[in-house]
Design a protein around this motif. Sequence first.
Motif, PDB file in Angstrom:
ATOM      1  N   LEU A  85      34.234  16.387 -38.965  1.00 26.12           N
ATOM      2  CA  LEU A  85      33.798  16.726 -37.617  1.00 26.12           C
ATOM      3  C   LEU A  85      34.987  17.306 -36.855  1.00 26.12           C
ATOM      4  O   LEU A  85      36.129  16.849 -36.999  1.00 26.12           O
ATOM      5  N   LEU A  86      34.717  18.304 -36.036  1.00 23.92           N
ATOM      6  CA  LEU A  86      35.786  18.921 -35.246  1.00 23.92           C
ATOM      7  C   LEU A  86      36.484  17.893 -34.364  1.00 23.92           C
ATOM      8  O   LEU A  86      37.704  17.974 -34.157  1.00 23.92           O
ATOM      9  N   VAL A  87      35.752  16.925 -33.850  1.00 26.15           N
ATOM     10  CA  VAL A  87      36.370  15.925 -32.980  1.00 26.15           C
ATOM     11  C   VAL A  87      37.456  15.144 -33.728  1.00 26.15           C
ATOM     12  O   VAL A  87      38.507  14.810 -33.152  1.00 26.15           O
ATOM     13  N   ALA A  88      37.246  14.870 -35.025  1.00 27.85           N
ATOM     14  CA  ALA A  88      38.254  14.161 -35.813  1.00 27.85           C
ATOM     15  C   ALA A  88      39.516  15.004 -35.945  1.00 27.85           C
ATOM     16  O   ALA A  88      40.639  14.488 -35.869  1.00 27.85           O
ATOM     17  N   ARG A  89      39.345  16.286 -36.130  1.00 29.36           N
ATOM     18  CA  ARG A  89      40.509  17.171 -36.248  1.00 29.36           C
ATOM     19  C   ARG A  89      41.259  17.278 -34.927  1.00 29.36           C
ATOM     20  O   ARG A  89      42.492  17.346 -34.900  1.00 29.36           O
ATOM     21  N   LEU A  90      40.514  17.301 -33.824  1.00 29.50           N
ATOM     22  CA  LEU A  90      41.155  17.380 -32.511  1.00 29.50           C
ATOM     23  C   LEU A  90      41.966  16.116 -32.221  1.00 29.50           C
ATOM     24  O   LEU A  90      43.061  16.186 -31.651  1.00 29.50           O
ATOM     25  N   LEU A  91      41.440  14.973 -32.614  1.00 32.97           N
ATOM     26  CA  LEU A  91      42.134  13.710 -32.371  1.00 32.97           C
ATOM     27  C   LEU A  91      43.399  13.587 -33.222  1.00 32.97           C
ATOM     28  O   LEU A  91      44.367  12.933 -32.812  1.00 32.97           O
ATOM     29  N   ALA A  92      43.398  14.228 -34.386  1.00 27.00           N
ATOM     30  CA  ALA A  92      44.556  14.156 -35.283  1.00 27.00           C
ATOM     31  C   ALA A  92      45.569  15.271 -35.035  1.00 27.00           C
ATOM     32  O   ALA A  92      46.693  15.208 -35.541  1.00 27.00           O
ATOM     33  N   LYS A 104      38.910  28.507 -31.214  1.00 24.09           N
ATOM     34  CA  LYS A 104      38.020  28.981 -32.282  1.00 24.09           C
ATOM     35  C   LYS A 104      36.580  28.563 -31.992  1.00 24.09           C
ATOM     36  O   LYS A 104      35.642  29.340 -32.222  1.00 24.09           O
ATOM     37  N   LEU A 105      36.389  27.351 -31.452  1.00 20.57           N
ATOM     38  CA  LEU A 105      35.038  26.925 -31.073  1.00 20.57           C
ATOM     39  C   LEU A 105      34.461  27.865 -30.024  1.00 20.57           C
ATOM     40  O   LEU A 105      33.283  28.236 -30.093  1.00 20.57           O
ATOM     41  N   ALA A 106      35.270  28.274 -29.052  1.00 22.77           N
ATOM     42  CA  ALA A 106      34.809  29.194 -28.009  1.00 22.77           C
ATOM     43  C   ALA A 106      34.381  30.525 -28.613  1.00 22.77           C
ATOM     44  O   ALA A 106      33.341  31.093 -28.229  1.00 22.77           O
ATOM     45  N   ARG A 107      35.147  31.021 -29.570  1.00 21.82           N
ATOM     46  CA  ARG A 107      34.786  32.296 -30.219  1.00 21.82           C
ATOM     47  C   ARG A 107      33.501  32.154 -31.028  1.00 21.82           C
ATOM     48  O   ARG A 107      32.643  33.048 -31.026  1.00 21.82           O
ATOM     49  N   GLU A 108      33.355  31.015 -31.709  1.00 25.60           N
ATOM     50  CA  GLU A 108      32.137  30.770 -32.484  1.00 25.60           C
ATOM     51  C   GLU A 108      30.924  30.631 -31.561  1.00 25.60           C
ATOM     52  O   GLU A 108      29.828  31.097 -31.880  1.00 25.60           O
ATOM     53  N   HIS A 109      31.133  29.999 -30.410  1.00 22.50           N
ATOM     54  CA  HIS A 109      30.044  29.830 -29.456  1.00 22.50           C
ATOM     55  C   HIS A 109      29.587  31.184 -28.922  1.00 22.50           C
ATOM     56  O   HIS A 109      28.385  31.456 -28.802  1.00 22.50           O
ATOM     57  N   ALA A 110      30.543  32.039 -28.604  1.00 19.73           N
ATOM     58  CA  ALA A 110      30.204  33.377 -28.119  1.00 19.73           C
ATOM     59  C   ALA A 110      29.448  34.163 -29.188  1.00 19.73           C
ATOM     60  O   ALA A 110      28.474  34.869 -28.894  1.00 19.73           O
ATOM     61  N   ALA A 168      32.601  19.011 -29.721  1.00 22.14           N
ATOM     62  CA  ALA A 168      33.365  18.786 -30.951  1.00 22.14           C
ATOM     63  C   ALA A 168      32.723  17.772 -31.886  1.00 22.14           C
ATOM     64  O   ALA A 168      32.989  17.774 -33.091  1.00 22.14           O
ATOM     65  N   GLY A 169      31.856  16.908 -31.352  1.00 20.24           N
ATOM     66  CA  GLY A 169      31.159  15.953 -32.206  1.00 20.24           C
ATOM     67  C   GLY A 169      29.945  16.536 -32.899  1.00 20.24           C
ATOM     68  O   GLY A 169      29.349  15.883 -33.769  1.00 20.24           O
ATOM     69  N   ASN A 170      29.584  17.762 -32.551  1.00 21.59           N
ATOM     70  CA  ASN A 170      28.425  18.426 -33.155  1.00 21.59           C
ATOM     71  C   ASN A 170      28.826  19.656 -33.966  1.00 21.59           C
ATOM     72  O   ASN A 170      28.039  20.592 -34.112  1.00 21.59           O
ATOM     73  N   SER A 198      29.196  23.121 -22.538  1.00 26.45           N
ATOM     74  CA  SER A 198      30.296  22.806 -23.449  1.00 26.45           C
ATOM     75  C   SER A 198      31.577  22.511 -22.678  1.00 26.45           C
ATOM     76  O   SER A 198      32.340  21.601 -23.032  1.00 26.45           O
ATOM     77  N   TYR A 199      31.825  23.264 -21.621  1.00 28.49           N
ATOM     78  CA  TYR A 199      32.980  23.016 -20.769  1.00 28.49           C
ATOM     79  C   TYR A 199      32.881  21.636 -20.128  1.00 28.49           C
ATOM     80  O   TYR A 199      33.862  20.876 -20.080  1.00 28.49           O
ATOM     81  N   LEU A 200      31.690  21.292 -19.642  1.00 34.80           N
ATOM     82  CA  LEU A 200      31.463  19.981 -19.029  1.00 34.80           C
ATOM     83  C   LEU A 200      31.796  18.858 -20.008  1.00 34.80           C
ATOM     84  O   LEU A 200      32.435  17.862 -19.631  1.00 34.80           O
ATOM     85  N   MET A 201      31.361  18.989 -21.259  1.00 34.97           N
ATOM     86  CA  MET A 201      31.594  17.938 -22.241  1.00 34.97           C
ATOM     87  C   MET A 201      33.082  17.715 -22.495  1.00 34.97           C
ATOM     88  O   MET A 201      33.519  16.591 -22.748  1.00 34.97           O
ATOM     89  N   LEU A 202      33.862  18.776 -22.415  1.00 32.37           N
ATOM     90  CA  LEU A 202      35.307  18.651 -22.591  1.00 32.37           C
ATOM     91  C   LEU A 202      35.980  18.096 -21.338  1.00 32.37           C
ATOM     92  O   LEU A 202      36.898  17.285 -21.415  1.00 32.37           O
ATOM     93  N   ALA A 203      35.530  18.540 -20.170  1.00 32.94           N
ATOM     94  CA  ALA A 203      36.171  18.157 -18.915  1.00 32.94           C
ATOM     95  C   ALA A 203      35.749  16.776 -18.419  1.00 32.94           C
ATOM     96  O   ALA A 203      36.411  16.202 -17.550  1.00 32.94           O
ATOM     97  N   SER A 204      34.681  16.234 -18.955  1.00 36.08           N
ATOM     98  CA  SER A 204      34.149  14.947 -18.505  1.00 36.08           C
ATOM     99  C   SER A 204      35.202  13.835 -18.565  1.00 36.08           C
ATOM    100  O   SER A 204      35.984  13.758 -19.519  1.00 36.08           O
ATOM    101  N   PRO A 205      35.193  12.933 -17.582  1.00 37.32           N
ATOM    102  CA  PRO A 205      36.118  11.795 -17.613  1.00 37.32           C
ATOM    103  C   PRO A 205      35.707  10.723 -18.623  1.00 37.32           C
ATOM    104  O   PRO A 205      36.452   9.767 -18.854  1.00 37.32           O
TER     105      PRO A 205
END
Length: 284
Positions: A85-92, A104-110, A168-170, A198-205
């Motif tokens: 999962l992308l979230v695991a890579r981000l945490l590491a 890269k996620l932003a480019r894939e989303h576009a 990142a979890g999806n 997607s921005y909200l999910m990243l910016a969320s507290p």
Amino acid sequence: MKNGEQVHAKDLRLIGSGATADVYRLTDDTVVKLFKESYSEEAARYEAGIADAVSETAIRAPRYHGIRTIDGRVGVVYDFIPGDLLVARLLAATPRSGIALIKKLAREHAAMHDARRNAQSAGLPSQKDRLSFLIRNAQGIDRYRPIILDWLAAREAGNSVCHGDLHAGNVIVNENVYFAIDWMNAYSGERAGDALRSYLMLASPFIPMQLSFPKRLAFVVYKRALAEAYLSEYRKRTGLRRKEIRAWWPAIAAARLADRVPGESAWLLRKIKENLWRMKGLTV
């Protein structure tokens, strides 16, 4: 394992579990997302319809292979995609590497939003219908709900394929190739709203794990840096202006309220209030 062969969940390897479903390895090449007993068959078949529609596009996602019932539970069969999962890579990752991953996620989303310009013909529900349903079920926004729903109804119908919950979890990363999973919330609509989600999910507290105060603070800073990097890269790829995306804050934040995520409601309400003027020119 042949299709139609009798099988039981206890004989399959569990590879993932969530609030609504468990994911089992069905064959060497497929998995089955088996919904919990409390989940309605109608809802499971709704996801199957979305999965079938997405499989007709050029988007990188696990291919849909039909519905299967196991032990009385309805399941949706997909390709098995090995990877992390992308979230695991981000945490590491180091902060610098994390920024590269989220860009890269932003480019894939576009690219996803450009994959098919006539998403409605693919059988996806409309963005207006999906968001309106969630907004009507959100709590604490009685004062703002009519304004938000009127704004949403007045929008022109977009025709981009929108994931509805791309974070990142999806996303599964397989040899640096990104595959979007969990398309239950997908719709046809304006890409700016999907990007704001997607921005909200990243910016969320909201932080799903227990951390000490210093680590929690550092993690919030990291998340916000990822959010800004994502938005900057997405805008660079699409040419959308920041204000075009920010205009979606009230609608997307109100829809997110329906998820009732712990510790997030006050922040979402503040975002609605701060951005409502973009809809009606109001100061609240």
